[in-house]
Design a protein around this motif. Structure first.
Motif, PDB file in Angstrom:
ATOM      1  N   GLU A  39       0.828  -1.217   0.000  1.00 38.03           N
ATOM      2  CA  GLU A  39       0.000   0.000   0.000  1.00 38.03           C
ATOM      3  C   GLU A  39       0.856   1.258   0.000  1.00 38.03           C
ATOM      4  N   ILE A  40       2.005   1.170   0.685  1.00 39.05           N
ATOM      5  CA  ILE A  40       3.021   2.223   0.626  1.00 39.05           C
ATOM      6  C   ILE A  40       4.324   1.514   0.291  1.00 39.05           C
ATOM      7  N   GLN A  41       5.107   2.096  -0.611  1.00 35.87           N
ATOM      8  CA  GLN A  41       6.429   1.573  -0.903  1.00 35.87           C
ATOM      9  C   GLN A  41       7.465   2.647  -0.667  1.00 35.87           C
ATOM     10  N   VAL A  42       8.550   2.263   0.002  1.00 30.53           N
ATOM     11  CA  VAL A  42       9.707   3.135   0.117  1.00 30.53           C
ATOM     12  C   VAL A  42      10.451   2.984  -1.206  1.00 30.53           C
ATOM     13  N   THR A  43      10.515   4.063  -1.976  1.00 28.69           N
ATOM     14  CA  THR A  43      11.066   3.982  -3.328  1.00 28.69           C
ATOM     15  C   THR A  43      12.552   4.303  -3.390  1.00 28.69           C
ATOM     16  N   LYS A  44      13.041   5.036  -2.384  1.00 26.33           N
ATOM     17  CA  LYS A  44      14.448   5.448  -2.429  1.00 26.33           C
ATOM     18  C   LYS A  44      14.876   5.919  -1.053  1.00 26.33           C
ATOM     19  N   LEU A  45      16.126   5.661  -0.700  1.00 23.80           N
ATOM     20  CA  LEU A  45      16.735   6.203   0.507  1.00 23.80           C
ATOM     21  C   LEU A  45      17.902   7.061   0.060  1.00 23.80           C
ATOM     22  N   GLU A  46      17.936   8.304   0.561  1.00 21.22           N
ATOM     23  CA  GLU A  46      19.023   9.219   0.216  1.00 21.22           C
ATOM     24  C   GLU A  46      19.683   9.724   1.486  1.00 21.22           C
ATOM     25  N   ILE A  47      21.014   9.705   1.496  1.00 19.78           N
ATOM     26  CA  ILE A  47      21.794  10.249   2.602  1.00 19.78           C
ATOM     27  C   ILE A  47      22.171  11.663   2.199  1.00 19.78           C
ATOM     28  N   LEU A  48      21.884  12.616   3.079  1.00 20.17           N
ATOM     29  CA  LEU A  48      22.118  14.027   2.768  1.00 20.17           C
ATOM     30  C   LEU A  48      23.192  14.600   3.681  1.00 20.17           C
ATOM     31  N   ASP A  49      24.180  15.233   3.068  1.00 19.55           N
ATOM     32  CA  ASP A  49      25.242  15.948   3.763  1.00 19.55           C
ATOM     33  C   ASP A  49      25.137  17.393   3.300  1.00 19.55           C
ATOM     34  N   ASP A  50      24.713  18.291   4.185  1.00 22.94           N
ATOM     35  CA  ASP A  50      24.471  19.691   3.804  1.00 22.94           C
ATOM     36  C   ASP A  50      23.541  19.781   2.591  1.00 22.94           C
ATOM     37  N   LEU A  51      22.472  19.002   2.606  1.00 27.49           N
ATOM     38  CA  LEU A  51      21.428  18.962   1.579  1.00 27.49           C
ATOM     39  C   LEU A  51      21.892  18.373   0.244  1.00 27.49           C
ATOM     40  N   LYS A  52      23.113  17.820   0.185  1.00 26.84           N
ATOM     41  CA  LYS A  52      23.611  17.171  -1.021  1.00 26.84           C
ATOM     42  C   LYS A  52      23.571  15.667  -0.814  1.00 26.84           C
ATOM     43  N   VAL A  53      23.068  14.932  -1.817  1.00 23.43           N
ATOM     44  CA  VAL A  53      23.008  13.481  -1.744  1.00 23.43           C
ATOM     45  C   VAL A  53      24.423  12.919  -1.809  1.00 23.43           C
ATOM     46  N   THR A  54      24.728  11.961  -0.922  1.00 17.93           N
ATOM     47  CA  THR A  54      26.074  11.396  -0.849  1.00 17.93           C
ATOM     48  C   THR A  54      26.010   9.942  -0.402  1.00 17.93           C
ATOM     49  N   THR A  55      27.126   9.249  -0.529  1.00 19.82           N
ATOM     50  CA  THR A  55      27.271   7.907   0.042  1.00 19.82           C
ATOM     51  C   THR A  55      28.487   7.859   0.960  1.00 19.82           C
ATOM     52  N   ARG A  56      29.084   9.035   1.226  1.00 22.22           N
ATOM     53  CA  ARG A  56      30.252   9.134   2.112  1.00 22.22           C
ATOM     54  C   ARG A  56      30.040  10.286   3.095  1.00 22.22           C
ATOM     55  N   LEU A  57      30.325  10.018   4.358  1.00 19.80           N
ATOM     56  CA  LEU A  57      30.204  11.039   5.398  1.00 19.80           C
ATOM     57  C   LEU A  57      31.426  11.000   6.303  1.00 19.80           C
TER      58      LEU A  57
END
Length: 176
Positions: A39-57
């Protein structure tokens, strides 16, 4: 009598079993595993660093996680959650909206929900994410997704999986 539904990681087999028992669907591919009523699907997970999408923190730095979703019909106050999993498959953090009494309200269509972390407690290393959405009664998930995102934490090696900086002090006894 019982029936073998699969061989593999216990978390995967449990999802399959729950899907069979609750008449939900289980979708699998090499990247993600998903279970729920849909009924609800999580379509995407985004990691945000200062509002920029990233995969490194960097360790210790504030960050946010945005869960994008699509609700196929209006749903009132679903519970959104996420889990951060280390490279040994241990869930390090597992916050959800119910724990903090956050009400998502009546949702429908496409949207997103954001979790803000004031400081990054994760030790340097590689992590994966799980995301979920449940009804208020927290029984059968609308959606439960394994391996929906990846993260690398940069920094100096630490003891343990998380680091919370303590305040240290000493107390000296008078020896006279």
């Amino acid at each position: 009598s019982g029936q073998l539904v699969g061989i593999g990681k216990p978390s995967t087999i449990i999802l399959r079993y729950r899907g069979l028992m609750s008449d939900t669907r289980v979708i699998q591919n090499e990247v993600t595993e998903r279970a729920g009523t849909g009924e609800i699907q999580v379509t995407k997970l985004e990691i945000l660093d200062d509002l920029k999408v990233t995969t490194r923190l960097n360790e210790g730095k504030p960050f946010s996680i945005r869960l994008n979703y699509e609700a196929k019909k209006p749903v009132n106050n679903p519970i959104f959650g996420l889990a951060i999993v280390d490279d040994k498959s241990t869930i390090v953090l597992g916050p959800n909206t119910s724990e903090v009494k956050f009400k998502a309200g009546n949702i429908s269509g496409k949207g997103s929900i954001v979790a803000l972390f004031d400081a990054n407690p994760l030790a340097p290393g590689h992590y994966t994410f799980m995301a979920s959405c449940f009804p208020e009664d927290a029984q059968t998930p609308y959606d439960f997704v394994h391996k929906i995102g990846n993260l690398q934490i940069i920094g100096k090696e630490r003891h343990g999986v998380i680091y919370i900086e303590p305040k240290w002090s000493t107390k000296r006894k008078n020896t006279n």
